[in-house]
Design a protein around this motif. Structure first.
Motif, PDB file in Angstrom:
ATOM      1  N   ALA A   2       3.944   4.175  -8.457  1.00  0.00           N
ATOM      2  CA  ALA A   2       4.978   4.925  -7.574  1.00  0.00           C
ATOM      3  C   ALA A   2       4.545   5.065  -6.063  1.00  0.00           C
ATOM      4  CB  ALA A   2       5.436   6.184  -8.068  1.00  0.00           C
ATOM      5  N   LEU A  41       3.626   3.895  -2.634  1.00  0.00           N
ATOM      6  CA  LEU A  41       3.797   2.802  -1.699  1.00  0.00           C
ATOM      7  C   LEU A  41       2.747   2.758  -0.580  1.00  0.00           C
ATOM      8  CD1 LEU A  41       7.714   2.913  -1.465  1.00  0.00           C
ATOM      9  CD2 LEU A  41       6.290   1.473  -2.859  1.00  0.00           C
ATOM     10  N   ARG A  42       2.311   4.016  -0.221  1.00  0.00           N
ATOM     11  CA  ARG A  42       1.847   4.122   1.050  1.00  0.00           C
ATOM     12  C   ARG A  42       0.913   5.394   1.100  1.00  0.00           C
ATOM     13  NH1 ARG A  42       3.177   5.132   6.887  1.00  0.00           N
ATOM     14  NH2 ARG A  42       5.222   5.675   6.048  1.00  0.00           N
ATOM     15  N   THR A  69       6.324   7.499  -1.649  1.00  0.00           N
ATOM     16  CA  THR A  69       6.911   6.856  -2.777  1.00  0.00           C
ATOM     17  C   THR A  69       8.464   6.442  -2.593  1.00  0.00           C
ATOM     18  OG1 THR A  69       7.844   9.072  -3.659  1.00  0.00           O
ATOM     19  CG2 THR A  69       5.791   8.616  -4.278  1.00  0.00           C
ATOM     20  N   PRO A  70       9.032   5.610  -3.684  1.00  0.00           N
ATOM     21  CA  PRO A  70      10.299   5.183  -3.153  1.00  0.00           C
ATOM     22  C   PRO A  70      11.291   6.326  -3.160  1.00  0.00           C
ATOM     23  CG  PRO A  70       9.335   3.929  -5.202  1.00  0.00           C
ATOM     24  CD  PRO A  70       8.411   5.003  -4.753  1.00  0.00           C
ATOM     25  N   LYS A 114       8.555  11.418   0.367  1.00  0.00           N
ATOM     26  CA  LYS A 114       7.274  11.533   0.617  1.00  0.00           C
ATOM     27  C   LYS A 114       6.657  13.028   0.398  1.00  0.00           C
ATOM     28  CE  LYS A 114       7.882  13.203   5.081  1.00  0.00           C
ATOM     29  NZ  LYS A 114       8.094  12.838   6.718  1.00  0.00           N
ATOM     30  N   THR A 173      -5.998  -0.433   3.849  1.00  0.00           N
ATOM     31  CA  THR A 173      -4.673   0.132   3.945  1.00  0.00           C
ATOM     32  C   THR A 173      -4.895   1.299   4.952  1.00  0.00           C
ATOM     33  OG1 THR A 173      -4.871   1.475   2.165  1.00  0.00           O
ATOM     34  CG2 THR A 173      -3.613  -0.727   1.807  1.00  0.00           C
ATOM     35  N   TRP A 204      -6.219   3.156  -5.610  1.00  0.00           N
ATOM     36  CA  TRP A 204      -5.124   2.529  -5.437  1.00  0.00           C
ATOM     37  C   TRP A 204      -5.156   1.075  -5.001  1.00  0.00           C
ATOM     38  CZ3 TRP A 204      -1.952   0.838  -1.086  1.00  0.00           C
ATOM     39  CH2 TRP A 204      -0.830   0.711  -1.384  1.00  0.00           C
ATOM     40  N   ARG A 263      -4.320  -2.105  -7.499  1.00  0.00           N
ATOM     41  CA  ARG A 263      -3.331  -3.378  -6.777  1.00  0.00           C
ATOM     42  C   ARG A 263      -4.187  -4.627  -6.906  1.00  0.00           C
ATOM     43  NH1 ARG A 263      -3.468  -3.186  -0.823  1.00  0.00           N
ATOM     44  NH2 ARG A 263      -5.279  -4.098  -1.454  1.00  0.00           N
ATOM     45  N   GLY A 296       5.465  -3.921  -9.731  1.00  0.00           N
ATOM     46  CA  GLY A 296       6.745  -3.286  -8.791  1.00  0.00           C
ATOM     47  C   GLY A 296       7.754  -2.473  -9.575  1.00  0.00           C
TER      48      GLY A 296
END
Length: 194
Positions: free
Chosen positions: A75, A77-78, A89-90, A93, A121, A150, A154, A162
């Motif tokens: 979950a 994303l960044r 997350t989708p 934040k 990243t 993370w 990945r 995804g």
């Protein structure tokens, strides 16, 4: 660690204040000040002692003042450190209270060695990096560990699906903390009115 020391100091000072009033026999002021001192003690514990971040095989658990977030690795994303460590997350934040970014003084003290080898990243355009990514800061230390884990997941293909199941991000509201702080604040206000 600084937050926990600060919380302990605030609680001890509040207890010393109450003890001083009790020793002096000033019961009227003791009864009037017990509410605000208890409120400030509880607030210090909630804001400075309780927040933390836990990293395990399944994901990340972020314990903030009023809510706890359980975030599975897929979950995320960044990971950002603009104002504090923040997980994107989708669904939302999630700021991490336990890992604030440095202020101006902290940013000035950062050295080149503190922003090397942070993980791909962490770097922006032109290999730029935020002060909060420095490993000499609270946000940077946690971000470094999170990003390493993370990125390894990945790169190993564990996040490739995804697919993030709806409801996989669990949010728990700290109702007891809200009730205690609200009750003590109400007692403080009532004590000031009387």
């Amino acid at each position: 660690m600084f937050g926990r020391v600060l919380a302990a100091v605030i609680v001890v000072l509040c207890l010393i204040g109450l003890a001083g009033l009790a020793v002096a026999g000033d019961w009227a002021n003791l009864l009037r000040t017990v509410w605000p001192l208890a409120f400030f003690s509880a607030l210090a514990i909630a804001v400075f002692w309780r927040p933390r971040i836990l990293i395990d095989d399944h994901g990340v658990t972020v314990v903030n003042v009023l809510r706890t977030f359980e975030v599975p690795w897929p979950a995320i994303l960044r990971i950002d450190t603009r104002f504090s460590l923040t997980l994107f997350t989708p669904e939302r934040k999630i700021p991490v209270w336990a890992a604030p970014s440095p202020g101006i003084r902290g940013a000035v003290a950062i050295e080149r060695a503190d922003v090397r080898n942070l993980g791909e990243t962490a770097y922006g355009q032109g290999r730029s990096v935020r002060p909060g990514d420095s490993v000499s800061t609270a946000s940077g230390q946690v971000a470094f560990v999170l990003r390493r884990r993370w990125e390894a997941l990945r790169d190993a293909g564990h996040l490739d699906s995804g697919v993030v199941e709806p409801g996989s991000l669990k949010v728990t509201v700290h109702w007891a903390t809200i009730a205690v702080l609200g009750g003590l604040l109400a007692g403080t206000v009532a004590g000031m009115v009387v």
